[in-house]
Scaffold this motif. Structure first.
Motif, PDB file in Angstrom:
ATOM      1  N   VAL A  31     -40.391   3.972  -9.862  1.00  0.00           N
ATOM      2  CA  VAL A  31     -39.734   2.709 -10.212  1.00  0.00           C
ATOM      3  C   VAL A  31     -38.360   2.982 -10.833  1.00  0.00           C
ATOM      4  CG1 VAL A  31     -39.854   0.712 -11.758  1.00  0.00           C
ATOM      5  CG2 VAL A  31     -41.842   1.366 -10.405  1.00  0.00           C
ATOM      6  N   LEU A  67     -34.860   1.715  -9.209  1.00  0.00           N
ATOM      7  CA  LEU A  67     -33.924   0.878  -9.968  1.00  0.00           C
ATOM      8  C   LEU A  67     -32.535   1.512 -10.028  1.00  0.00           C
ATOM      9  CD1 LEU A  67     -36.170  -0.433 -12.869  1.00  0.00           C
ATOM     10  CD2 LEU A  67     -35.288  -1.706 -10.908  1.00  0.00           C
ATOM     11  N   ARG A  96     -31.028   0.919  -6.645  1.00  0.00           N
ATOM     12  CA  ARG A  96     -30.645  -0.494  -6.530  1.00  0.00           C
ATOM     13  C   ARG A  96     -29.340  -0.765  -7.262  1.00  0.00           C
ATOM     14  NH1 ARG A  96     -31.302  -5.180  -9.492  1.00  0.00           N
ATOM     15  NH2 ARG A  96     -31.537  -7.064  -8.234  1.00  0.00           N
ATOM     16  N   GLN A  97     -29.190  -0.176  -8.424  1.00  0.00           N
ATOM     17  CA  GLN A  97     -27.966  -0.346  -9.202  1.00  0.00           C
ATOM     18  C   GLN A  97     -26.752   0.138  -8.414  1.00  0.00           C
ATOM     19  OE1 GLN A  97     -27.595  -1.757 -12.168  1.00  0.00           O
ATOM     20  NE2 GLN A  97     -25.459  -1.233 -12.513  1.00  0.00           N
TER      21      GLN A  97
END
Length: 101
Positions: free
Chosen positions: A24, A28, A31-32
């Motif tokens: 996760v 993340l 994704r950033q």
């Protein structure tokens, strides 16, 4: 009465949860980079290193989960593997900070 089968099972489950949390965090970070900043030079390097560290941690965790699945699991995790898992965790945190910064 102590059941020697429960402790290895709890340890395997803990490694699975830790791997999920690590995944996760890596997702993340990805994704950033992709959604907010694009793939610039330093961000692309941090992203690639994060993916590499994630794969290394996944390999370590899978090795430990398999070791705990035998009838008589080994004792403590070898020092080298524990050090590698710690280094992967710290490296992922550092790369995530580099991406966000």
């Amino acid at each position: 009465m102590r059941d020697p089968g429960l402790q290895p099972e709890r340890t395997r489950l803990a490694w699975r949860r830790t791997t999920l949390a690590f995944t996760v965090a890596a997702v993340l970070a990805a994704r950033q980079v992709v959604h907010h900043q694009g793939l610039g030079g330093s961000d692309a390097v941090a992203f690639a290193l994060s993916a590499l560290v994630w794969l290394a941690f996944l390999s370590l965790a899978h090795r430990r989960i398999r070791a705990m699945a035998v009838l008589r699991p080994p004792g403590a995790m070898p020092f080298g593997q524990a050090l590698a898992a710690t280094a992967c965790t710290l490296a992922l945190a550092a790369f995530a900070v580099a991406i966000v910064w």
